[in-house]
Design a protein around this motif. Structure first.
Motif, PDB file in Angstrom:
ATOM      1  N   UNK A   1       0.849  -1.170   0.000  1.00  6.38           N
ATOM      2  CA  UNK A   1       0.000   0.000   0.000  1.00  6.38           C
ATOM      3  C   UNK A   1       0.898   1.237   0.000  1.00  6.38           C
ATOM      4  N   UNK A   2       0.586   2.181  -0.848  1.00  8.56           N
ATOM      5  CA  UNK A   2       1.359   3.417  -0.908  1.00  8.56           C
ATOM      6  C   UNK A   2       1.165   4.194   0.395  1.00  8.56           C
ATOM      7  N   UNK A   3       2.204   4.889   0.831  1.00 10.02           N
ATOM      8  CA  UNK A   3       2.138   5.595   2.112  1.00 10.02           C
ATOM      9  C   UNK A   3       1.027   6.632   2.146  1.00 10.02           C
ATOM     10  N   UNK A   4       0.736   7.287   1.020  1.00 10.88           N
ATOM     11  CA  UNK A   4      -0.335   8.290   1.037  1.00 10.88           C
ATOM     12  C   UNK A   4      -1.692   7.621   1.211  1.00 10.88           C
ATOM     13  N   UNK A   5      -1.865   6.427   0.646  1.00  8.44           N
ATOM     14  CA  UNK A   5      -3.124   5.706   0.819  1.00  8.44           C
ATOM     15  C   UNK A   5      -3.308   5.326   2.284  1.00  8.44           C
ATOM     16  N   UNK A   6      -2.237   4.864   2.930  1.00  5.81           N
ATOM     17  CA  UNK A   6      -2.321   4.523   4.348  1.00  5.81           C
ATOM     18  C   UNK A   6      -2.709   5.744   5.180  1.00  5.81           C
ATOM     19  N   UNK A   7      -2.153   6.880   4.850  1.00  8.35           N
ATOM     20  CA  UNK A   7      -2.476   8.104   5.591  1.00  8.35           C
ATOM     21  C   UNK A   7      -3.910   8.564   5.293  1.00  8.35           C
ATOM     22  N   UNK A  87       3.259   2.471  -6.205  1.00  9.33           N
ATOM     23  CA  UNK A  87       4.065   3.647  -6.528  1.00  9.33           C
ATOM     24  C   UNK A  87       3.345   4.964  -6.270  1.00  9.33           C
ATOM     25  N   UNK A  88       2.036   4.915  -6.187  1.00  8.82           N
ATOM     26  CA  UNK A  88       1.257   6.129  -5.974  1.00  8.82           C
ATOM     27  C   UNK A  88      -0.124   5.758  -5.464  1.00  8.82           C
ATOM     28  N   UNK A  89      -0.830   6.734  -4.944  1.00  4.44           N
ATOM     29  CA  UNK A  89      -2.207   6.506  -4.534  1.00  4.44           C
ATOM     30  C   UNK A  89      -3.014   6.196  -5.789  1.00  4.44           C
TER      31      UNK A  89
END
Length: 122
Positions: A1-7, A87-89
């Motif tokens: 999971x991309x870090x922005x999706x987790x946030x 790689x991206x949301x």
């Protein structure tokens, strides 16, 4: 999971708790968490999240059996590959919701029929 999706998932949960008043003693902590997350997530993604939140109760949803759990539309192979690459949301091509691979990942998306939903070999 991309870090922005987790946030984005964490932001949606924190704001959901605040909106519904489920944990009144912890509201200040959730408010601080939501504020901090809004500063950590890139502004264009926060703006997209806010637009989605205005139209949907669930602006960030999982993918189950190759389908968006928000609108239940099947995802293209390219979108599934993008989710796996992390790689991206990523978003649903039909409803626009942010997507993540859910619950032990999606067997259809990973193309491995020899694993259970939890990722354990069968």
């Amino acid at each position: 999971m991309h870090w922005t999706t987790a946030k984005l998932i964490a932001l949606d949960r924190a704001e959901g708790f605040l909106e519904h008043g489920w944990v009144l003693p912890a509201q200040a902590a959730f408010a601080e968490q939501a504020k901090a997350l809004r500063h950590e997530i890139p502004p264009h993604l926060v703006a997209a999240y806010d637009r989605l939140k205005a139209d949907h109760l669930d602006p960030v949803v999982g993918v189950f059996q190759g389908k968006c759990d928000g609108c239940h539309s099947g995802l293209s192979p390219a979108r599934l590959a993008q989710l796996r690459a992390e790689n991206e949301a990523s978003h649903c091509e039909q409803c626009g919701r942010f997507l993540y691979l859910a619950g032990g990942h999606d067997l259809t998306a990973h193309g491995n029929p020899h694993r259970s939903r939890t990722g354990v070999p069968l």
